[in-house]
Each structure stands twice: as structure tokens, then as C-alpha cells.
Design an enzyme around this catalytic site. Structure first.
Site, mmCIF file in Angstrom:
data_model
loop_
_atom_site.group_PDB
_atom_site.id
_atom_site.type_symbol
_atom_site.label_atom_id
_atom_site.label_comp_id
_atom_site.label_asym_id
_atom_site.label_seq_id
_atom_site.Cartn_x
_atom_site.Cartn_y
_atom_site.Cartn_z
ATOM 1 N N ASP A 193 0.875 -1.163 0.002
ATOM 2 C CA ASP A 193 -0.024 0.019 0.001
ATOM 3 C C ASP A 193 0.762 1.456 -0.127
ATOM 4 O O ASP A 193 1.962 1.069 0.555
ATOM 5 C CB ASP A 193 -0.833 0.125 1.220
HETATM 6 N N1 URA Z 1 -1.320 -5.922 3.906
HETATM 7 C C1 URA Z 1 -1.560 -4.669 3.962
HETATM 8 O O1 URA Z 1 -2.947 -4.202 4.594
HETATM 9 N N2 URA Z 1 -1.111 -3.748 3.483
HETATM 10 C C2 URA Z 1 -0.055 -3.935 2.637
HETATM 11 O O2 URA Z 1 0.518 -3.049 2.121
HETATM 12 C C3 URA Z 1 0.686 -5.147 2.636
HETATM 13 C C4 URA Z 1 -0.090 -6.204 3.500
#
Ligand code: URA
Length: 233
Positions: free
Chosen positions: A101
Site C-alpha cells: 500500500d
Molecule cells: N497488507 C496490507 O494491509 N497492506 C500492505 O501493504 C501489505 C499487506
């Protein structure tokens, strides 16, 4: 070499998606429309999709990147935000193995080897992903148990996770969370489900490949041993 393997090695898409593209009639080999079973000589044959030539990379590149917060994992971000590719100085076109993310930091692998990327991401191979999760306040043992058993979100049980307490500094709690599957935003959804606010989410390991001491925003070539560790599964 089978055509779908050639296309996925070239970074077009996963083998399954490449089969769909072949079925759609867009792929030509030496000017003739290809079919699912088509075999090619990758040294001689000319393969095109929608008229654009597809080639195997002449040499493969495998990098580890410590992604900072505030970078998108796309080649070009529709909102004009900085992307991880702004951090990489490479003569060849690379793509990321999966995504983190925008506000997650830590280990992400970059390569021009489509087969490798598909292998690492394929759920069948169950490569563990370890995150360090810092959340506001204290976390009760009963809440850790809920995460371990798989939280229920909208009536659906999320996969189980290995969860370990690391430290509490009087304000925030740091945990290690290991998951195998990578559903979208899985870690954030797990903590949402138990009503905990994430302060920092950082991926520290994929399979046996560790982030180690790599500084934020920096890349480093993967070692032969790290690359091979995915092939041995
Ligand atoms: N899980 C999440 O919620 N975000 C990420 O970036 C990776 C795993």
C-alpha cells in the site's frame, strides 16, 4: 518453449492470463495467429501482441527495495504521486513483485523476470510474508488469539496468521505478523477488524529474503541464494 511460458517470462502477465490473451487471438507467431498449445523457438520466432513485438529480457535483474511510506507501487500513478520506480536507477524496465500500500513501507522485490514474479506471487507456493505492525495502545492476548485464528470480516473468515508480541513502549505495541496469502490490504483489514489503529506497517521478509539493514528508499541486488530460494519450492 511453450508460448504461454515465453509470454509470462517476458513480463506480459501470469501464465493463466497469457492463455486468455492467446485465446483472444491477439498473439501472432511469425505472422500467424497463435493457439493455446503453440510452441516457439524463442531465439528465432517473432511474437507479437496487437502488432507489438514481445521479447525475452536479455539478462535478468532481481532487486530488493526498501519502499518508504508515500510511494505508489505502480509504473505511473493516476493521482500523480511518487512511485517506487522514481527510486530505482535501472536501464531495463522493471516491475514489482506484488504491491505494498501507499503508506506501507519495507521489502518489495523488483525484477524483469516475469516467470520469477509469478512464481513468488502464486498462492500455491505459500511464501510467507512477515510484517512488523506498530499499533496504538496495548493489545490484549485475547485480541492476538483472534488474529491467529483468522478474523471474521463481513462474515468471511480471513486466513490464519502467526502473530508474535515484540514490544510495548508505553504508547504503542509492535507485533510480528506472518501471513502466506496476500489478499488486498490483508494486514490492515485484520487490525481494522479488531478495532486497532496501525501507526506503522512494514514488510520485513518474503520467504527467506529479509529486508535486513537496507536503508529506506535504497535498492540492493538479491543474492544468488535468495533468488534460488524461491525456485527450490
Ligand atoms: N497488507 C496490507 O494491509 N497492506 C500492505 O501493504 C501489505 C499487506
Amino acid at each position: 518453449m511453450r508460448l504461454n511460458k515465453f509470454l509470462s517470462s517476458s513480463g506480459v502477465a501470469s501464465r493463466r492470463k497469457c492463455d486468455e490473451i492467446i485465446r483472444s487471438g491477439k498473439v501472432f507467431v511469425n505472422g500467424e495467429v497463435a493457439t493455446l498449445g503453440t510452441e516457439i523457438n524463442e531465439k528465432k520466432d517473432v511474437v507479437t501482441i496487437d502488432g507489438v513485438r514481445v521479447k525475452l529480457p536479455s539478462n535478468f535483474v532481481y532487486l530488493k527495495l526498501n519502499k518508504p511510506k508515500g510511494y505508489a507501487c505502480t509504473a505511473s500513478d493516476e493521482k500523480g504521486r511518487k512511485t517506487i520506480f522514481n527510486l530505482v536507477d535501472s536501464k531495463v524496465r522493471l516491475f514489482s513483485v506484488g504491491r505494498l500500500d501507499y503508506n506501507t513501507e519495507g521489502l518489495i522485490l523488483l525484477t524483469n523476470d516475469g516467470e520469477f514474479a509469478n512464481l513468488v506471487m502464486h498462492p500455491r507456493f505459500h511464501f510467507e510474508k512477515e510484517y512488523h505492525v506498530t499499533v496504538e495502545g496495548e493489545v490484549k492476548e485475547s485480541e492476538l488469539a483472534v488474529l491467529r485464528n483468522g478474523v471474521v470480516e463481513n462474515g468471511i473468515r480471513m486466513p490464519k496468521a502467526k502473530v508474535k508480541f515484540l514490544e510495548y513502549d508505553g504508547k504503542n505495541t509492535k507485533l510480528s505478523v506472518v501471513i502466506e496469502e496476500g489478499q488486498n490490504h490483508q494486514v490492515r483489514r485484520m487490525f481494522d477488524a479488531i478495532g486497532k489503529v496501525i501507526v506503522l506497517l512494514k514488510r520485513v521478509r518474503i520467504g527467506m529474503v529479509k529486508l535486513g539493514g537496507l536503508s529506506r528508499g535504497k535498492t540492493k541486488p538479491m543474492s544468488q541464494e535468495e533468488i534460488a530460494s524461491f525456485m527450490e519450492e
